[in-house]
Write a protein that holds these residues in place. Structure first.
Motif, PDB file in Angstrom:
ATOM      1  N   GLU A   1      41.328 -31.022   2.409  1.00 14.14           N
ATOM      2  CA  GLU A   1      41.500 -31.517   0.929  1.00 14.14           C
ATOM      3  C   GLU A   1      42.877 -31.184   0.505  1.00 14.14           C
ATOM      4  OE1 GLU A   1      39.002 -27.925  -1.116  1.00 14.14           O
ATOM      5  OE2 GLU A   1      38.106 -29.721  -0.774  1.00 14.14           O
ATOM      6  N   ILE A   2      43.518 -30.502   1.485  1.00 19.65           N
ATOM      7  CA  ILE A   2      45.029 -30.437   1.044  1.00 19.65           C
ATOM      8  C   ILE A   2      45.722 -31.321   1.506  1.00 19.65           C
ATOM      9  CG2 ILE A   2      46.952 -28.644   1.120  1.00 19.65           C
ATOM     10  CD1 ILE A   2      44.673 -26.485   1.897  1.00 19.65           C
ATOM     11  N   THR A   3      46.125 -32.171   0.711  1.00 23.27           N
ATOM     12  CA  THR A   3      46.997 -33.363   1.249  1.00 23.27           C
ATOM     13  C   THR A   3      48.431 -33.233   0.877  1.00 23.27           C
ATOM     14  OG1 THR A   3      46.263 -34.564  -0.877  1.00 23.27           O
ATOM     15  CG2 THR A   3      45.113 -35.047   1.034  1.00 23.27           C
ATOM     16  N   ASP A   4      48.741 -32.358   0.086  1.00 23.96           N
ATOM     17  CA  ASP A   4      50.556 -32.185  -0.289  1.00 23.96           C
ATOM     18  C   ASP A   4      50.658 -30.748  -0.718  1.00 23.96           C
ATOM     19  OD1 ASP A   4      49.435 -32.238  -3.050  1.00 23.96           O
ATOM     20  OD2 ASP A   4      50.278 -34.254  -3.247  1.00 23.96           O
ATOM     21  N   VAL A   5      51.959 -30.781  -0.716  1.00 21.33           N
ATOM     22  CA  VAL A   5      52.360 -29.143  -1.084  1.00 21.33           C
ATOM     23  C   VAL A   5      51.827 -28.826  -2.486  1.00 21.33           C
ATOM     24  CG1 VAL A   5      54.367 -27.696  -1.447  1.00 21.33           C
ATOM     25  CG2 VAL A   5      54.498 -29.504   0.574  1.00 21.33           C
ATOM     26  N   ASP A   6      51.859 -29.622  -3.391  1.00 22.82           N
ATOM     27  CA  ASP A   6      51.064 -29.301  -4.812  1.00 22.82           C
ATOM     28  C   ASP A   6      49.786 -28.974  -4.748  1.00 22.82           C
ATOM     29  OD1 ASP A   6      53.554 -29.700  -6.085  1.00 22.82           O
ATOM     30  OD2 ASP A   6      53.254 -31.552  -6.822  1.00 22.82           O
ATOM     31  N   ALA A   7      48.964 -29.523  -3.939  1.00 24.23           N
ATOM     32  CA  ALA A   7      47.543 -29.216  -3.781  1.00 24.23           C
ATOM     33  C   ALA A   7      47.548 -27.601  -3.062  1.00 24.23           C
ATOM     34  CB  ALA A   7      47.053 -30.179  -2.864  1.00 24.23           C
ATOM     35  N   LEU A   8      48.410 -27.778  -2.270  1.00 22.27           N
ATOM     36  CA  LEU A   8      48.254 -26.082  -1.560  1.00 22.27           C
ATOM     37  C   LEU A   8      48.747 -24.993  -2.505  1.00 22.27           C
ATOM     38  CD1 LEU A   8      48.292 -24.210   1.086  1.00 22.27           C
ATOM     39  CD2 LEU A   8      50.850 -24.676   1.024  1.00 22.27           C
TER      40      LEU A   8
ATOM     41  N   ASP B   1      43.348 -21.393   5.108  1.00 19.01           N
ATOM     42  CA  ASP B   1      43.402 -22.925   4.983  1.00 19.01           C
ATOM     43  C   ASP B   1      44.536 -23.940   5.367  1.00 19.01           C
ATOM     44  OD1 ASP B   1      40.763 -22.719   3.604  1.00 19.01           O
ATOM     45  OD2 ASP B   1      42.087 -21.483   2.166  1.00 19.01           O
ATOM     46  N   ALA B   2      45.628 -23.260   5.576  1.00 20.39           N
ATOM     47  CA  ALA B   2      46.838 -24.048   5.655  1.00 20.39           C
ATOM     48  C   ALA B   2      47.869 -22.718   6.333  1.00 20.39           C
ATOM     49  CB  ALA B   2      47.569 -24.301   4.663  1.00 20.39           C
ATOM     50  N   VAL B   3      48.839 -23.297   7.129  1.00 20.58           N
ATOM     51  CA  VAL B   3      49.706 -22.457   7.793  1.00 20.58           C
ATOM     52  C   VAL B   3      51.164 -22.988   7.412  1.00 20.58           C
ATOM     53  CG1 VAL B   3      50.981 -21.569   9.783  1.00 20.58           C
ATOM     54  CG2 VAL B   3      48.643 -21.622   9.635  1.00 20.58           C
ATOM     55  N   VAL B   4      52.246 -22.098   6.751  1.00 21.32           N
ATOM     56  CA  VAL B   4      53.492 -22.672   6.320  1.00 21.32           C
ATOM     57  C   VAL B   4      54.567 -22.080   7.584  1.00 21.32           C
ATOM     58  CG1 VAL B   4      55.415 -22.461   4.749  1.00 21.32           C
ATOM     59  CG2 VAL B   4      53.025 -23.004   3.998  1.00 21.32           C
ATOM     60  N   ILE B   5      55.320 -23.152   8.247  1.00 21.82           N
ATOM     61  CA  ILE B   5      55.955 -22.482   9.287  1.00 21.82           C
ATOM     62  C   ILE B   5      57.130 -23.541   9.673  1.00 21.82           C
ATOM     63  CG2 ILE B   5      54.454 -23.758  11.023  1.00 21.82           C
ATOM     64  CD1 ILE B   5      54.858 -20.999  12.675  1.00 21.82           C
TER      65      ILE B   5
END
Ligand code: GLN
Length: 261
Positions: free
Chosen positions: A131-138, A190-194
């Motif tokens: 459900e995370i579809t863009d950076v703002d959602a994250l 839920d996500a990885v930033v790399i």
């Protein structure tokens, strides 16, 4: 007058002895070990550095090899935690750090950076169908974000929401980027930033993951060098310039990141 001078010299000597070997020793030779260029990296960052059997290969390894060649030095690569590279360069353990390392204002206080040789982009990896579809959602949700300890992804994400991060409490740190990706696959984050290139490689080798189409931040990669070693910095910058002008560096990058695919 003579007395004063000798006093100054001896004070200088004592001062020098008191300081770490690194900073005073640097004045004698260009590199930590004669004839060698010792590079610290973290070899889990494809296509910049990774293992091919037991040899560290990749863009950084090849560029460093070409630079060492120009300088008449033998390249030695040491694989260490990303988070320990800058300290090791500072205290004279390694000549250079080269690890897809982003130039930041904070790091510049500790080390010098060479000219930049590549661009990196911080991206977000999620599970397919997330459900995370863009950076703002994250940023706006309650999601847990995995990062590699001490990287710019860690730095940005750990900063407060008003500064563009998600805050410490939502960040989970891992020693290696692929450990963060594994945690995403198993649902621990839920996500990885790399960085984008390793992200592509991790997504290709782990099923069910995808990179969000919106990038987070753009950055520049460079080698870091001890602040007292301006001789090496100048020589490396000269070598980087020559290797760019004669097409060697563009060819190395093209080999690992083909522009038509
Ligand atoms: N470019 C990022 C940084 O410098 C990540 C580097 C890495 O993980 N090797 O912090």
């Amino acid at each position: 007058m003579k007395k004063i001078l000798s006093k100054i010299v001896s004070v200088g000597l004592v001062f020098c002895m008191g300081m770490s070997l690194a900073s005073c020793g640097k004045k004698k030779g260009m590199t930590v070990e004669k004839g060698k260029l010792i590079m610290a990296t973290n070899a889990f960052f494809p296509p910049y550095e990774y293992y091919d059997n037991d040899v560290v290969v990749g863009i950084d390894a090849e560029i460093a090899g070409a630079v060492a060649n120009k300088l008449g030095l033998e390249l030695e690569i040491q694989d260490v935690e990303f988070d320990s590279i800058i300290a090791g360069v500072q205290n004279g353990k390694y000549d250079i750090g080269m690890a897809g390392m982003t130039v930041t204002e904070d790091r510049k206080k500790a080390v010098n950076f060479s000219s930049t040789y590549a661009i990196g982009v911080q991206v977000v990896i999620v599970k397919e169908g997330s459900e995370i579809t863009d950076v703002d959602a994250l940023l706006n949700g309650e999601y847990k974000v995995g990062v590699q300890q001490g990287t710019t992804g860690d730095l940005y994400m750990s900063s407060a929401p008003e500064k563009g991060g998600v805050g410490e409490s939502r960040v989970v740190r891992f020693a290696k980027g692929n450990d963060a990706v594994l945690a995403l696959s198993t649902g621990k984050v839920d996500a990885v930033v790399i960085d984008n290139e390793p992200a592509k490689s991790f997504v290709a080798s782990n099923e069910g993951l995808t990179i969000l189409p919106t990038a987070y931040v753009e950055e520049e990669y460079a080698m870091c060098i001890n602040k007292d070693n301006s001789e090496l910095l100048e020589k490396i910058n000269q070598a980087l310039k020559e290797l760019t002008d004669d097409g060697t560096i563009p060819a190395i990058i093209e080999k690992y990141i083909p522009s038509n695919g």
